[in-house]
Design a protein around this motif. Sequence first.
Motif, PDB file in Angstrom:
ATOM      1  N   ARG A   1     -39.561  42.546  82.207  1.00  0.00           N
ATOM      2  CA  ARG A   1     -38.206  42.781  83.476  1.00  0.00           C
ATOM      3  C   ARG A   1     -38.628  45.179  83.964  1.00  0.00           C
ATOM      4  N   ARG A   2     -38.133  44.840  85.517  1.00  0.00           N
ATOM      5  CA  ARG A   2     -37.829  46.346  85.871  1.00  0.00           C
ATOM      6  C   ARG A   2     -36.592  47.240  84.842  1.00  0.00           C
ATOM      7  N   GLY A   3     -37.550  48.102  84.080  1.00  0.00           N
ATOM      8  CA  GLY A   3     -36.793  48.991  83.784  1.00  0.00           C
ATOM      9  C   GLY A   3     -36.482  48.985  82.538  1.00  0.00           C
ATOM     10  N   LEU A   4     -37.613  48.721  81.848  1.00  0.00           N
ATOM     11  CA  LEU A   4     -37.775  48.484  80.346  1.00  0.00           C
ATOM     12  C   LEU A   4     -38.887  49.114  79.901  1.00  0.00           C
ATOM     13  N   ALA A   5     -38.006  50.057  78.553  1.00  0.00           N
ATOM     14  CA  ALA A   5     -39.652  51.326  77.674  1.00  0.00           C
ATOM     15  C   ALA A   5     -39.425  50.758  76.399  1.00  0.00           C
ATOM     16  N   VAL A   6     -39.750  51.448  75.761  1.00  0.00           N
ATOM     17  CA  VAL A   6     -40.639  50.596  74.822  1.00  0.00           C
ATOM     18  C   VAL A   6     -41.337  51.421  73.662  1.00  0.00           C
TER      19      VAL A   6
ATOM     20  N   GLN B   1     -37.866  38.625  72.021  1.00  0.00           N
ATOM     21  CA  GLN B   1     -36.807  39.505  72.390  1.00  0.00           C
ATOM     22  C   GLN B   1     -37.023  39.832  74.607  1.00  0.00           C
ATOM     23  N   LEU B   2     -38.661  40.212  74.237  1.00  0.00           N
ATOM     24  CA  LEU B   2     -39.053  40.043  74.981  1.00  0.00           C
ATOM     25  C   LEU B   2     -39.010  39.160  76.116  1.00  0.00           C
ATOM     26  N   ARG B   3     -39.114  37.390  75.410  1.00  0.00           N
ATOM     27  CA  ARG B   3     -39.128  36.622  76.011  1.00  0.00           C
ATOM     28  C   ARG B   3     -37.673  36.502  76.842  1.00  0.00           C
TER      29      ARG B   3
ATOM     30  N   GLU C   1     -37.384  44.408  63.937  1.00  0.00           N
ATOM     31  CA  GLU C   1     -37.641  44.953  62.820  1.00  0.00           C
ATOM     32  C   GLU C   1     -39.353  44.461  62.496  1.00  0.00           C
ATOM     33  N   ARG C   2     -39.757  42.602  63.465  1.00  0.00           N
ATOM     34  CA  ARG C   2     -40.621  42.380  63.151  1.00  0.00           C
ATOM     35  C   ARG C   2     -41.505  42.007  64.728  1.00  0.00           C
ATOM     36  N   VAL C   3     -43.108  41.645  64.577  1.00  0.00           N
ATOM     37  CA  VAL C   3     -43.309  41.632  66.010  1.00  0.00           C
ATOM     38  C   VAL C   3     -43.091  40.271  66.623  1.00  0.00           C
ATOM     39  N   GLU C   4     -42.897  39.238  65.665  1.00  0.00           N
ATOM     40  CA  GLU C   4     -42.704  38.317  66.110  1.00  0.00           C
ATOM     41  C   GLU C   4     -41.567  38.479  66.810  1.00  0.00           C
TER      42      GLU C   4
ATOM     43  N   SER D   1     -50.133  40.478  80.197  1.00  0.00           N
ATOM     44  CA  SER D   1     -51.190  40.171  81.248  1.00  0.00           C
ATOM     45  C   SER D   1     -51.630  38.828  80.853  1.00  0.00           C
ATOM     46  N   LEU D   2     -51.819  38.013  79.197  1.00  0.00           N
ATOM     47  CA  LEU D   2     -52.068  37.371  79.269  1.00  0.00           C
ATOM     48  C   LEU D   2     -51.405  36.233  79.435  1.00  0.00           C
ATOM     49  N   ARG D   3     -50.698  36.643  79.719  1.00  0.00           N
ATOM     50  CA  ARG D   3     -49.027  34.933  80.424  1.00  0.00           C
ATOM     51  C   ARG D   3     -49.060  35.092  81.886  1.00  0.00           C
ATOM     52  N   ASP D   4     -50.007  35.810  82.157  1.00  0.00           N
ATOM     53  CA  ASP D   4     -49.106  36.436  83.531  1.00  0.00           C
ATOM     54  C   ASP D   4     -48.294  36.412  84.229  1.00  0.00           C
ATOM     55  N   ARG D   5     -46.457  36.723  83.833  1.00  0.00           N
ATOM     56  CA  ARG D   5     -45.656  36.985  83.613  1.00  0.00           C
ATOM     57  C   ARG D   5     -45.200  39.065  83.336  1.00  0.00           C
ATOM     58  N   PRO D   6     -44.956  39.641  84.516  1.00  0.00           N
ATOM     59  CA  PRO D   6     -44.404  41.032  84.670  1.00  0.00           C
ATOM     60  C   PRO D   6     -43.177  41.154  83.846  1.00  0.00           C
TER      61      PRO D   6
END
Length: 472
Positions: free
Chosen positions: A403-408, A468-470, A460-463, A396-401
Amino acid sequence: MARQKSAFVCTECGAQAVRWQGQCPQCQAWNTLVETVLEPAAPAAGSRFAALAGETSRLQPLSALEPREEPRQPTGLDEFDRVLGGGLVAGGVVLIGGDPGIGKSTLLLQALSNLAATRASAGSEGATGKGTKAGGVIYVSGEESGEQVALRAQRLQLPQSPLQMLAEINLERILHTLREARPRVAVIDSIQTVYSETLQSAPGSVAQVRECAAQLTRFAKQSGTSLILVGHVTKDGTLAGPRVLEHIVDTVLYFEGDTHSSFRLIRAFKNRFGAVNELGVFAMTERGLRGVSNPSAIFLSQHSQQVAGSCVLITQEGTRPLLVEVQALVDSSQSPNPRRLSVGLEQNRLAMLLAVMHRHAGVVCFDQDVFVNAVGGVKITEPAADLAILFAIVSSLRDRPLRRGLAVFGEVGLAGEIRPAPRGQERLKEAAKLGFDTAIVPRANAPKHPIEGLKVIAVERVEEALEQLRGL
């Protein structure tokens, strides 16, 4: 005539005080002390508090006792049986609470009608439990007349069944009827309306609720009757009456859900005969409550196109994995104190996650209003929702959806590490079954063998997770 003595009794814990105080000295609850007339001392005979059986008073080694599996009695409602642990147990006492109008009486009337119809079709083939006849299902209503219950049954179009109805609030009369009928299953709706003649306080008081619940529980243990008690809740959503009420019974169930929504959730908070935190999902229809076999479908929104601020979480409720959509909205704050609002998720963890994201990933939200919501009205308390909340906020912060089919799923620690969640394999298999093709999970939850159709990314880490999300 001797003057009656009174004391101030806490409606939450049952503690007594000589004079009124704003705060209970025992449980520290505010404005819960109510003046109550003290009951006279019980007679010395006290036959009603005798031991359940003579052999239980003897000292025995634990190894000499032979455990036995308690037989289950299905209610005909699969979701209700799931929360109960497979069905009702002979001699078991179930306490079910929820907001007014949520559907407690409707659910129990449906279950009793199924039990009575099933028992009638099976015939009298013998009894299970101690001293319980075959057949016999009784609905004791203290809030409605028999005509009102019959009208509800007609409205729900329930099948004709030999369900017995008793409109009574006197404990002694109820116990007399139950001892004569010896039913397999009995429902008391509700325990706050029942009173005992041995006490002078009004129905619903601490003394009455505690005494009536103890006597009814004692009858269930001695006779083998499966007993279901309906309890009122306070404005905070907890069961009204003394806390000892929840300790006496074997199972405690809570009805959850918004009365404006058609979906209802039943959650087990205590179960001596099954798993706790088990979840049952129902849909309210014109013909009563119907079980939802695939609850993930109601917790996932169907977007015509990809939207920012949405992330799918794989959560675990008891033994059932669920996929829930977590939504976040990040907007510029117009006040010096930005708002942090969470619905269905823990408020304090939201503030903690924003601090962790700022400290370890460099994502700044100190000048933004952050709103987080779990779709479908479900309440998520497990910390494995942390990673999904972070991803939704970043999207939401970056206004970027995303990836479709992603679950975490994954828990985020204060040091920026991503901790594992229990039953990781079952969560991933559920996501693959529902068509998801990518999952970001803690490294400790990475599957040893690949799951067909699912790409698993371990972090393993937040960063590292945000990097990986990018790349997706």
